[in-house]
Structures are given as structure tokens and as C-alpha cells.
Design a protein around this motif. Structure first.
Motif, short mmCIF file in Angstrom:
data_model
loop_
_atom_site.label_atom_id
_atom_site.label_comp_id
_atom_site.label_asym_id
_atom_site.label_seq_id
_atom_site.Cartn_x
_atom_site.Cartn_y
_atom_site.Cartn_z
N VAL A 96 59.41 14.04 61.48
CA VAL A 96 59.73 13.55 60.14
C VAL A 96 61.10 14.14 59.80
O VAL A 96 61.30 15.35 59.85
CB VAL A 96 58.67 14.00 59.11
N GLU A 98 64.65 14.66 57.40
CA GLU A 98 65.10 14.74 56.00
C GLU A 98 65.78 13.42 55.66
O GLU A 98 66.13 12.64 56.54
CB GLU A 98 65.99 15.97 55.77
N GLU A 99 65.97 13.16 54.37
CA GLU A 99 66.36 11.83 53.90
C GLU A 99 67.64 11.29 54.54
O GLU A 99 67.69 10.15 54.99
CB GLU A 99 66.50 11.85 52.38
N ARG A 100 68.70 12.10 54.58
CA ARG A 100 69.96 11.59 55.14
C ARG A 100 69.82 11.23 56.61
O ARG A 100 70.25 10.17 57.07
CB ARG A 100 71.09 12.60 54.94
N GLU A 101 69.18 12.12 57.38
CA GLU A 101 68.99 11.83 58.81
C GLU A 101 68.06 10.65 59.02
O GLU A 101 68.26 9.86 59.94
CB GLU A 101 68.48 13.06 59.56
N ALA A 102 67.05 10.52 58.17
CA ALA A 102 66.15 9.36 58.28
C ALA A 102 66.92 8.07 58.05
O ALA A 102 66.69 7.06 58.73
CB ALA A 102 64.99 9.49 57.30
N THR A 103 67.85 8.09 57.12
CA THR A 103 68.68 6.91 56.85
C THR A 103 69.59 6.63 58.04
O THR A 103 69.72 5.47 58.48
CB THR A 103 69.49 7.10 55.57
N ARG A 106 67.54 5.04 60.73
CA ARG A 106 67.29 3.61 60.45
C ARG A 106 68.53 2.77 60.74
O ARG A 106 68.43 1.66 61.28
CB ARG A 106 66.84 3.42 59.00
N LEU A 141 73.73 0.87 53.84
CA LEU A 141 73.14 2.18 54.08
C LEU A 141 74.18 3.15 54.64
O LEU A 141 74.23 4.32 54.23
CB LEU A 141 71.96 2.07 55.06
N ASP A 144 76.30 4.33 51.91
CA ASP A 144 75.55 5.26 51.06
C ASP A 144 75.53 6.68 51.62
O ASP A 144 75.51 7.64 50.84
CB ASP A 144 74.11 4.78 50.88
N VAL A 145 75.50 6.81 52.96
CA VAL A 145 75.44 8.16 53.55
C VAL A 145 76.76 8.61 54.16
O VAL A 145 76.83 9.62 54.84
CB VAL A 145 74.28 8.29 54.58
#
Length: 163
Positions: A96, A98-103, A106, A141, A144-145
Motif C-alpha cells: 500500500v 502513500e498518496e503521491r506514490e500511489a498516484t 497509477r 494526474l 497534479d503531482v
């Protein structure tokens, strides 16, 4: 189920345009890893591990076509649980992020699909609204990052066909 054998499962089996072209999930996973490293050289081990294992469960339960997943997210979520359980049965955890790496993950997962499809059928991808919408979402996306320049450079280099 053996992870090494599972890595040979073919992608695109639900897409008549691409089903006849070999693209094992191991190739997809490797390309995602390369994209992750190119887009964010400080990417975590967990993100690279996710790239390696994220589609292994498709050997157990197949893959749902992206348009189906978009239209039926509830079914896609259940299907994802089956895939995650199959990966666990192969002896791997599904990291799982963290948010930035998950983005970023994706982005790379979708970017690889777009690059692969546009390399194998450029006119088809260029003339399909669904592919153009998908790459627009990837670019948003990326903006955004803070990795839009990297994404655009990769797309340009692939489309130019240079080594």
C-alpha cells in the motif's frame, strides 16, 4: 499457483484489437518499473514491488477490460479482491503506497498501456476517444503531482521511435 508461471499471463485478452499480440504481465510490470524510476528516481522499494506483483492475480481470475471496470466499479472492486488474494496465495503482499506514490503508480500503469497500444496500433489509438480521454486523465494526474514534464517527454520519445 506459481508466481513465475503467472508472470507469463497475457494481457489484452479481452480486446480484439490487441489479443493476438503477445504482452505478458511480466513485460508490463517491468515497463512500469522503468517508468517509475524514470519519472521519480527516488521512488520507493514498495512502489517497485507493487509494479512487480500487481497483476499476478490475473493468472487466477483473468482481467477485466478497462471500460468494464469504469462502468462497473463495484464489480471491479470485488474482482480486485480476488486478484489480491491470489497474489497472497503466491506468497506476496500487495504494498500500500502513500498518496503521491500511489498516484505516480497509477500514472505509470496507465501510461504503459497507452504507450504499448499506441506503439502497436498508432492510428487506432489516435482515433479512439477513449484512449485520448485516458491519456488526458494521465496528464492531469501527472500535473497534479508535478511529473507532467517527465510524462510528456516519455510519450514524445516513444512516439518519435528513437532509441
Amino acid at each position: 499457483m506459481n508466481f513465475w508461471l503467472a508472470s507469463h499471463t497475457q494481457r489484452w485478452h479481452t480486446n480484439p484489437k490487441f489479443a493476438h499480440i503477445s504482452d505478458p504481465i511480466s513485460g508490463h510490470s517491468g515497463r512500469i518499473s522503468l517508468l517509475l524510476l524514470k519519472i521519480d528516481p527516488s521512488i520507493s522499494r514498495e512502489a517497485l514491488a507493487l509494479a512487480a506483483v500487481h497483476d499476478l492475480g490475473e493468472a487466477y481470475c483473468g482481467d477485466l477490460a478497462a471500460p468494464f471496470k469504469w462502468k462497473h466499479p463495484d464489480v471491479a472492486a470485488v474482482f480486485n479482491d480476488f486478484e489480491t488474494n491470489a497474489i497472497g496465495e503466491m506468497g506476496f503482499d500487495v504494498p500500500v503506497l502513500e498518496e503521491r506514490e500511489a498516484t505516480i503508480f497509477r500514472i505509470c500503469d496507465s501510461l504503459d498501456a497507452y504507450l504499448w497500444a499506441s506503439w502497436n496500433a498508432p492510428e487506432y489509438v489516435a482515433n479512439r476517444n477513449d484512449w485520448q480521454v485516458m491519456i488526458s486523465k494521465v496528464r492531469q494526474l501527472a500535473l497534479d503531482v508535478g511529473v507532467l514534464d517527465q510524462v510528456n517527454t516519455i510519450i514524445k520519445e516513444v512516439h518519435d521511435g528513437g532509441f
